[in-house]
Design an enzyme around this catalytic site. Structure first.
Site, PDB file in Angstrom:
ATOM      1  N   CYS A 123      36.890  44.510  44.438  1.00  0.00           N
ATOM      2  CA  CYS A 123      35.691  44.955  44.232  1.00  0.00           C
ATOM      3  C   CYS A 123      35.754  46.234  44.849  1.00  0.00           C
ATOM      4  CB  CYS A 123      34.232  43.254  45.252  1.00  0.00           C
ATOM      5  SG  CYS A 123      32.828  44.028  44.654  1.00  0.00           S
ATOM      6  N   HIS A 228      36.531  39.093  42.621  1.00  0.00           N
ATOM      7  CA  HIS A 228      36.450  38.444  43.564  1.00  0.00           C
ATOM      8  C   HIS A 228      38.263  37.741  42.835  1.00  0.00           C
ATOM      9  CE1 HIS A 228      33.846  40.439  46.380  1.00  0.00           C
ATOM     10  NE2 HIS A 228      33.775  40.546  45.373  1.00  0.00           N
ATOM     11  N   GLU A 230      39.511  35.410  45.194  1.00  0.00           N
ATOM     12  CA  GLU A 230      39.589  34.987  46.478  1.00  0.00           C
ATOM     13  C   GLU A 230      38.138  34.412  46.087  1.00  0.00           C
ATOM     14  OE1 GLU A 230      36.900  38.679  48.275  1.00  0.00           O
ATOM     15  OE2 GLU A 230      38.450  37.863  46.082  1.00  0.00           O
TER      16      GLU A 230
END
Length: 280
Positions: A123, A228, A230
Site C-alpha cells: 500500500c 494488503h 496480509e
C-alpha cells in the site's frame, strides 16, 4: 536457514491520552503483517526509527550494519506520503502525510536496494517505492480521477474489495496466472501517477486501470502492491475469494534466501517465480 525480515515501523506522533504515554512518539507493527511473514517460517523484526534531529542519532549503528543483519525489508502501509517528498504541492491539508516517516523509510529502502536485498512494499510501501525511483502520486483518486471505482471506504476498511488484472509477462502473472479474476482488498485514496524510473506496472484495477502493483526491472527484487495481502490470511464469509497471499510471500522469501545463499557460498540465483521445490 531461518530468514530475518525487517519491517518498517508505523509512527504515531501524538498518542491518544488513554494510552498513558502523553507526548511520546509510538512506533508499532500491525500484527497481521508480522503473522503473514512468520506463517512462512521467517522471523519478523520491526526496524525502530530514530529521529534524525535527536542527539541519539549521532551514535546509532550505520545503516549498512542494520541491513547486514536482515535478509529483506517489508514496507508497511499507513498514512499518506507527504507531497513535498516527491516534489508536488499539497492540495488538501488532510493529505499532508508524514514527512518524518518518509525520510525514515526512504533511508531504509536506499540501504536495502544498495545491498541487493529484496524489498516488498504494501500500500503506502508501494507508493514509496515509486517515489524513491522518481515517480509521483495521485493525491486523491476521487477528485483527480473522476469516474473510477471506489478504492477506499472508511466504514468498511478492509472489507472493500475489487478485481485486479495482472499484466502479461509480469511476475505476478507467472505466480498466479490470469485464468480467474483476482480479488484484493482496497484501502487507499492515493495511487501511482507518474511511474518511477526503471519501474514497470505489474497489475491494474480491472474496472478503471488504476495502477495496483509495480516492480523494478533492475538487479534484485523490488515489488510494490497497492492492496494488503496480509489481510487476506483469514477472511470472513464476505471476504471469500480473495487472492491467496501465500505465493507472494514465498516468492519474496525465495528471493531473500537466494540472496543469502549467494552471499554466503556463491550459489546460483533462484529467480522469482521458480517454486521452492525447484531449488537445487
Amino acid at each position: 536457514m531461518t530468514l530475518r525480515i525487517g519491517i518498517s515501523a508505523r509512527l504515531l506522533h501524538d498518542p491518544p491520552p488513554g494510552l498513558g504515554l502523553p507526548q511520546k512518539r509510538l512506533q508499532f507493527l500491525e500484527s497481521s503483517m508480522a503473522h503473514w511473514i512468520m506463517a512462512h517460517r521467517a522471523i519478523a523484526l520491526m526496524v525502530p526509527f530514530i529521529d534524525e534531529e535527536s542527539p541519539l542519532s549521532a551514535n546509532r549503528a550505520p545503516m549498512t550494519e542494520l541491513v547486514d543483519l536482515l535478509d529483506g525489508l517489508v514496507l508497511q502501509g499507513g498514512i499518506d506520503i507527504c507531497p513535498e517528498t516527491y516534489g508536488d504541492t499539497l492540495r488538501d491539508p488532510a493529505w499532508a502525510g508524514d514527512a518524518v516517516r518518509d525520510r525514515y523509510e526512504l533511508n531504509l529502502l536506499r540501504g536495502f536496494i544498495a545491498a541487493g536485498k529484496p524489498v516488498l512494499g504494501v500500500c503506502r510501501g508501494a507508493q514509496l517505492i515509486n517515489v524513491y525511483f522518481g515517480g509521483s502520486l495521485v493525491q486523491d483518486i476521487p477528485s483527480q480521477r473522476p469516474g473510477t471505482i471506489q478504492h477506499q471506504d472508511t466504514t468498511r476498511y478492509d472489507r472493500l474489495t475489487h478485481e485486479v488484472h495482472f499484466e502479461t509477462g509480469s511476475s505476478l502473472q507467472r505466480l498466479y496466472g490470469n485464468s480467474v479474476p483476482h480479488r484484493v482488498t482496497s484501502i487507499h485514496h492515493q495511487c501511482v501517477d507518474r511511474l518511477g524510473e526503471g519501474l514497470v506496472v505489474e497489475a491494474v484495477s480491472s474496472k478503471d486501470g488504476i495502477i495496483e502493483a509495480i516492480r523494478h526491472t533492475g538487479p534484485g527484487y523490488v515489488l510494490g502492491v497497492q492492496w494488503h495481502p496480509e489481510f487476506h490470511l483469514t477472511p470472513g464469509e464476505e471476504m471469500q475469494g480473495l487472492l491467496d497471499s501465500g505465493p507472494m510471500m514465498m516468492d519474496f522469501l525465495r528471493a531473500a534466501l537466494a540472496r543469502a545463499d549467494r552471499h554466503q557460498s556463491g550459489a546460483a540465483v533462484v529467480h522469482p517465480g521458480v517454486p521452492l521445490s525447484a531449488r537445487s
